[in-house]
Every structure is written in C-alpha cells, then in structure tokens.
Write a protein that holds these residues in place. Structure first.
Motif, PDB file in Angstrom:
ATOM      1  N   TYR A  45       0.841  -1.195   0.000  1.00  5.76           N
ATOM      2  CA  TYR A  45       0.000   0.000   0.000  1.00  5.76           C
ATOM      3  C   TYR A  45       0.874   1.241   0.000  1.00  5.76           C
ATOM      4  N   LEU A  46       0.267   2.350  -0.338  1.00  4.91           N
ATOM      5  CA  LEU A  46       0.879   3.672  -0.205  1.00  4.91           C
ATOM      6  C   LEU A  46      -0.224   4.633   0.197  1.00  4.91           C
ATOM      7  N   MET A  47      -0.080   5.265   1.362  1.00  6.59           N
ATOM      8  CA  MET A  47      -1.061   6.246   1.822  1.00  6.59           C
ATOM      9  C   MET A  47      -0.515   7.644   1.604  1.00  6.59           C
ATOM     10  N   VAL A  48      -1.314   8.501   0.944  1.00  4.34           N
ATOM     11  CA  VAL A  48      -0.926   9.874   0.650  1.00  4.34           C
ATOM     12  C   VAL A  48      -1.816  10.812   1.464  1.00  4.34           C
ATOM     13  N   VAL A  57      -5.276   6.199  -0.943  1.00  3.90           N
ATOM     14  CA  VAL A  57      -4.564   4.943  -0.723  1.00  3.90           C
ATOM     15  C   VAL A  57      -4.400   4.202  -2.044  1.00  3.90           C
ATOM     16  N   PHE A  58      -3.136   3.955  -2.414  1.00  3.20           N
ATOM     17  CA  PHE A  58      -2.814   3.170  -3.608  1.00  3.20           C
ATOM     18  C   PHE A  58      -2.557   1.721  -3.204  1.00  3.20           C
ATOM     19  N   ASP A  59      -2.703   0.813  -4.167  1.00  5.59           N
ATOM     20  CA  ASP A  59      -2.528  -0.611  -3.883  1.00  5.59           C
ATOM     21  C   ASP A  59      -1.073  -1.060  -3.934  1.00  5.59           C
ATOM     22  N   SER A  60      -0.159  -0.137  -4.208  1.00  2.37           N
ATOM     23  CA  SER A  60       1.264  -0.467  -4.235  1.00  2.37           C
ATOM     24  C   SER A  60       2.059   0.805  -4.016  1.00  2.37           C
ATOM     25  N   GLN A  61       3.214   0.681  -3.364  1.00  2.00           N
ATOM     26  CA  GLN A  61       4.054   1.858  -3.145  1.00  2.00           C
ATOM     27  C   GLN A  61       5.021   2.095  -4.296  1.00  2.00           C
ATOM     28  N   ASN A  62       5.150   1.121  -5.199  1.00  2.00           N
ATOM     29  CA  ASN A  62       6.095   1.254  -6.307  1.00  2.00           C
ATOM     30  C   ASN A  62       5.403   1.393  -7.660  1.00  2.00           C
ATOM     31  N   HIS A 235       7.683  13.253   0.965  1.00  2.21           N
ATOM     32  CA  HIS A 235       7.108  14.289   1.825  1.00  2.21           C
ATOM     33  C   HIS A 235       5.610  14.191   2.072  1.00  2.21           C
ATOM     34  N   LYS A 236       4.885  13.404   1.283  1.00  2.00           N
ATOM     35  CA  LYS A 236       3.426  13.402   1.405  1.00  2.00           C
ATOM     36  C   LYS A 236       2.828  12.013   1.602  1.00  2.00           C
ATOM     37  N   SER A 237       3.636  10.998   1.805  1.00  2.00           N
ATOM     38  CA  SER A 237       3.075   9.652   1.850  1.00  2.00           C
ATOM     39  C   SER A 237       3.847   8.740   2.797  1.00  2.00           C
ATOM     40  N   ILE A 238       3.202   7.640   3.157  1.00  2.00           N
ATOM     41  CA  ILE A 238       3.823   6.555   3.903  1.00  2.00           C
ATOM     42  C   ILE A 238       3.416   5.247   3.236  1.00  2.00           C
ATOM     43  N   GLY A 239       4.402   4.450   2.851  1.00  2.00           N
ATOM     44  CA  GLY A 239       4.139   3.148   2.259  1.00  2.00           C
ATOM     45  C   GLY A 239       4.464   2.031   3.227  1.00  2.00           C
ATOM     46  N   ARG A 240       4.221   0.799   2.784  1.00  2.00           N
ATOM     47  CA  ARG A 240       4.451  -0.351   3.653  1.00  2.00           C
ATOM     48  C   ARG A 240       5.878  -0.413   4.190  1.00  2.00           C
TER      49      ARG A 240
END
Length: 371
Positions: A45-48, A57-62, A235-240
C-alpha cells in the motif's frame, strides 16, 4: 505515464488543505488507524496525505494500478444526509463533488470513493432499511430518489446520461472514532496492533502514538510544491516499507530513563558543570512530557527545529555533544526564547541528538516563530 506520475502531475484543486489540516487531529488519528489496518492485512500500500483529497490509498508503493480516495470528516452532533454531502460550501465543491472529481481524473484506476465520519448517513434505502443502522452504505443500496440527487449534483452536465460506473464507486462509512476521545481509541488500536505483531516487545504506547502521529502530521502539513513522484513519496506519503521501518524503530527504542543515563555520562565526560547538568535533567523530564502532547503547536515547532538544526550538514563535523549544543543553541534561542529558557532548549538538543530518531524527516530550515 504511470499512475503515480499522473497523480503527482495533476494540478491541485486548492492550496489551503495542508494549512487547515493543522486543526484536523481527528483526520490524522483516522489515518493512523487505517495504516494499522492496511499493514495488518499484509498487502502492499501507499497512503498519501492531503494531496487531491484528505487521504488517498494506492494498492502499491512502487507501481500501483488502483486507488481509493477518502474524505474524512467529523461531526459534533446530528447525522449526514445526501443533501449535506452534495451541498456546495461558499462556492467550494461539495464533499462528494471533491471525491467524484478524482474519479473523473482517474476513471480506470479508482476502485472506491469513500466518505467516512463518526456520524452515520441518515436516509431510507431502496430495500426499506435505515442507513443509520449500517456501518457502510454503497451507492447501489440507495433509493432511486437519492441516486437521482447524486447524479444531478455530481453530473449536472450529463442529465441524459448516467455514469453508473462512476457513481457506483461512492460509499459512506461510519467509522469507530468518536469525536470526544478519538486519540484514546487510536491508542487502543495501537495496543492491539503491537500485541499481535510484536508481543515480545515492551512498548510505551503514548510515545509510539506520538511518534507515529508526528510523522503523519509532518506529511499532512508539508506545503512546498510537489514537482515529482519522488517528492510525493518523500514528503506526502507513507508506504508499507516506511511504516515497517517506523515500527522497527519504536520496538528497538531505548527507554528514556536509559537514555538519560547515557546523557548524564556524556555530559559529565564533556565537563558540563554540576549546576548545568542538574538544570538540563530537570528540563529533560519536562521536555519528554511535553513531547507527548501532540496538540502543543509551539512545542512541536521547537522539536522540529531542534532536529533541523542538529541534522544540518554544517554540523556533521562536530566531534562532541558540547560542540553541538554550543553551536545550535544561539540559533534555536533566537527562534524560541519567548517560550523556552536556555536549559530547556539545551535539554531538547541533548535529547534529540542522543535519540537520533531515524523516523523524523524535517526541513533543513527552522520555521519562523511568528508563523
């Protein structure tokens, strides 16, 4: 162009989101709870934060291919209605219009458009049930009358054509956070999380909560222009992977009492006077207490600025803690002398220097105290 690149390059609807989010502790706590849920599910995941919408929320951080947009709102009393969710606010788009705008920008990638709040939706569903009694309500469950209201509000130019594919993405959710004790509930979820993933660790939940909350706050309140995907990720997100690093850091964290023992040894070894060490110790205890108050903006700014100063490249060659304190103190006192005395700022420098928290990402320039 990848989904993340398109998302980053899309012009922002407004520039006030990050600044106004300083007041939205409820939203930040909801974000932390959602991060815990995402991480527990073992999926990528990737939360922005505060970019195109409250939370994305994206389903992948890459290399994501799917995205969910969230509007997170709290309400002191009363329930939500379709009318309230589709009402413009002083010329600004309605809550659901903001969500739907994101679907229109990313129609092939959007899987859900979610409005979440502590209060439920009040309406009668097509099967006769009351939405008030349901945790989650999907567009398909609404009455034909409510569906027509949504279509009219969200697609005013397309009255002869109903984009059912887009409208079916809309959901409302009553979440578990109450407006009067959402921080307590979030800490409770942290306890459950760490008991599940790290039952062997002794965790100070208040400090863990503050550490995670601060990181979400920094990401949410970052106001500089985001030009590239790398900026968005930094600066704007946190991923797994980043959240896993944060978890690892707090589970291996030295206790504050052990940290003071280290500080005391270093201060004595570097010839700080007995009187000076005693004052630093007194302020050290108060600094730890104040750091746990995530609503104290003055103290949050001090902590951020201390980290900025001690991590500045120009101080990378300092050989002793005393050199670091002496070189950092004038700059910090200039910015914070109205609110904190010299022993307190010294204690802050010593604490943050020895803590050397790998999670914190701060700007290299301290903020002006007048802002």
């Amino acid at each position: 162009m990848s989904l993340l690149e398109s998302f980053t390059d899309k012009p922002l609807r407004e520039n006030a989101g990050s600044r106004s989010s300083n007041r939205f502790d409820y939203q930040k706590n909801w974000s932390l709870c959602e991060l815990l849920e995402l991480h527990s599910n073992h999926s990528d995941y990737l939360m922005v934060f505060e970019y195109h919408d409250d939370i994305v929320v994206f389903d992948s951080q890459n290399d994501p291919s799917e995205v969910i947009f969230y509007q997170v709102k709290s309400k002191t009393s009363g329930n939500w209605t379709i009318g309230a969710l589709t009402k413009e606010n002083k010329g600004s788009p309605s809550i659901l219009a903001k969500l739907y705008d994101n679907y229109q920008s990313f129609p092939e990638n959007t899987t859900k458009l979610v409005f979440t709040s502590n209060q439920p939706l009040s309406t009668k569903l097509k099967n006769g049930d009351k939405a008030l009694e349901m945790k989650r309500v999907k567009f398909s469950q609404l009455s034909n009358k409510d569906k027509e209201k949504l279509q009219s509000a969200l697609e005013p130019e397309s009255q002869n054509f109903c984009n059912i594919h887009g409208l079916q993405k809309i959901e409302t959710e009553k979440n578990d956070l109450r407006i009067d004790d959402h921080s307590v509930t979030t800490k409770g979820k942290l306890v459950e999380f760490f008991e599940k993933v790290h039952p062997e660790s002794e965790i100070n939940i208040s400090l863990v909560y503050k550490t995670f909350f601060d990181e979400i706050r920094r990401k949410s309140n970052y106001e500089k222009k985001v030009d590239h995907t790398a900026d968005l990720l930094a600066h704007k997100s946190i991923g797994r992977s980043e959240f896993q690093t944060m978890i690892g850091a707090v589970t291996q964290r030295t206790s504050d009492s052990d940290l003071w023992q280290e500080a005391s040894h270093v201060l004595n070894a570097e010839s700080f006077s007995f009187h000076e060490i005693r004052k630093i110790k007194s302020s050290w205890q108060q600094y730890i207490v104040n750091k746990m108050n995530v609503t104290d903006d003055l103290h949050l700014r001090l902590s951020d600025d201390v980290l900025s100063v001690i991590e500045c490249p120009s101080r990378s060659n300092t050989n002793t803690l005393k050199e670091l304190v002496d070189s950092s103190l004038p700059f910090l006192m200039e910015a914070h002398s109205e609110n904190y005395d010299e022993p307190y700022v010294k204690a802050a420098i010593v604490y943050e220097a020895l803590r050397n928290d790998p999670i914190s990402e701060v700007d290299k320039k301290p903020k002006d105290k007048t802002k």
